[in-house]
Write a protein that holds these residues in place. Structure first.
Motif, mmCIF file in Angstrom:
data_model
loop_
_atom_site.group_PDB
_atom_site.id
_atom_site.type_symbol
_atom_site.label_atom_id
_atom_site.label_comp_id
_atom_site.label_asym_id
_atom_site.label_seq_id
_atom_site.Cartn_x
_atom_site.Cartn_y
_atom_site.Cartn_z
ATOM 1 N N ASP A 233 0.822 -1.216 0.000
ATOM 2 C CA ASP A 233 0.000 0.000 0.000
ATOM 3 C C ASP A 233 0.851 1.260 0.000
ATOM 4 O O ASP A 233 0.334 2.364 -0.212
ATOM 5 N N LEU A 239 0.876 1.042 -7.760
ATOM 6 C CA LEU A 239 -0.575 1.153 -7.673
ATOM 7 C C LEU A 239 -1.120 1.983 -8.840
ATOM 8 O O LEU A 239 -2.117 1.611 -9.477
ATOM 9 N N VAL A 249 -9.094 -2.179 -7.311
ATOM 10 C CA VAL A 249 -8.811 -2.674 -5.963
ATOM 11 C C VAL A 249 -9.970 -3.554 -5.510
ATOM 12 O O VAL A 249 -11.137 -3.142 -5.548
ATOM 13 N N ARG A 252 -7.616 -6.031 0.594
ATOM 14 C CA ARG A 252 -6.301 -5.840 1.215
ATOM 15 C C ARG A 252 -6.002 -7.042 2.099
ATOM 16 O O ARG A 252 -6.931 -7.708 2.588
ATOM 17 N N VAL A 261 -2.217 -4.400 -1.183
ATOM 18 C CA VAL A 261 -3.450 -4.042 -1.889
ATOM 19 C C VAL A 261 -3.663 -5.061 -3.000
ATOM 20 O O VAL A 261 -2.778 -5.297 -3.829
ATOM 21 N N LEU A 263 -5.530 -6.306 -6.401
ATOM 22 C CA LEU A 263 -6.185 -5.731 -7.575
ATOM 23 C C LEU A 263 -6.511 -6.838 -8.576
ATOM 24 O O LEU A 263 -5.867 -7.899 -8.570
#
Length: 275
Positions: A233, A239, A249, A252, A261, A263
């Motif tokens: 993160d 990201l 996203v 977590r 994170v 995705l």
């Protein structure tokens, strides 16, 4: 008489060199290397580089076998020793070596190779390069040589059964290792993408190039319908990169004190945007 005096030692020396070359498979390895590299000079440099790499491993006491056995194993990846040319085990070794020496994926500038043992020490150096790995990959840096060998052996085994797909990224123009990329898991048609690009190669578009061709390959050749990824993160650059390519996203999780994170995006039937 004088000519004979000089001819006998020279003849013995030539015989000894040829005998050793046949014993270690060097002549055949050189021929294969010559075809791959295209010139005598490049092929000699290629074989010298291989021998130097084995010397580094031996000097660091990183292998348990003798230096000669390690050297023979290296040559065996490019050609069979004379005594193994016609037996089943030797032919299987040659087929395996040929498969590992061919790029699985190719892009405009990169060749993506299976995790061949010949590149283990380069990947080991990559994982211990703090400028590349830190601060976002503290769970992998530093890594010991035994741990790296075990990790790479696991990658080779998983590659053989297609349960994961870790590949070595090599710059086609220089032959240098740019980094590693591929998929940690392929379960259920979901390809979990991961990539490490060495610091000197960053900000040159290699990450985007690797993402594009790897995800295309997962969709067309591995029959995957979804791509996933996870990053720290705190890694805002990655990201932003992943979300700019349509990944969303989805959650977590915590791992070894790091918040990751998660995705994902669907890819079946979709073309990957070239950005």
């Amino acid at each position: 008489v004088v000519a004979l005096v000089f001819a006998v030692p020279v003849g013995v020396l030539v015989w000894h060199v040829v005998r050793q070359a046949r014993r270690h498979g060097l002549a055949r390895a050189w021929a294969v290397s010559l075809r791959r590299k295209g010139s005598w000079t490049a092929s000699v440099e290629h074989l010298i580089a291989m021998r130097r790499r084995e010397g580094i491993v031996a000097d660091r006491n990183l292998d348990t076998g003798s230096r000669r056995r390690r050297l023979r194993e290296t040559w065996a990846r490019y050609a069979l020793r004379s005594g193994e040319r016609h037996d089943a085990e030797g032919k299987a070794k040659l087929r395996e070596a040929a498969e590992m020496a061919r790029p699985v994926i190719q892009s405009a500038r990169l060749d993506f190779f299976p995790p061949e043992e010949a590149r283990d020490i380069e990947v080991y150096d990559l994982f211990n390069d703090q400028a590349t790995m830190l601060p976002h990959l503290v769970i992998l840096c530093p890594i010991s040589w035994p741990a790296m060998r075990a990790r790479r052996a696991g990658h080779r085994s998983a590659f053989a059964v297609r349960s994961s797909f870790f590949l070595d990224m090599v710059d086609r123009s220089t032959g240098e290792l740019v980094g590693t990329a591929g998929f940690r898991d392929l379960a259920g048609g979901v390809a979990e993408f991961g990539i490490i690009v060495r610091r000197k190669w960053q900000r040159q578009g290699f990450c985007a190039e690797a993402f594009e061709c790897n995800v295309d390959f997962a969709r067309t050749s591995l029959d995957c319908h979804r791509v996933a990824a996870a990053t720290s993160d705190q890694n805002s650059a990655m990201l932003n990169f992943l979300t700019s390519r349509g990944m969303e996203v989805v959650g977590r999780h915590e791992d070894k004190g790091v918040t990751w994170v998660d995705l994902a995006r669907d890819i079946k039937g979709l073309a990957i945007a070239r950005q």
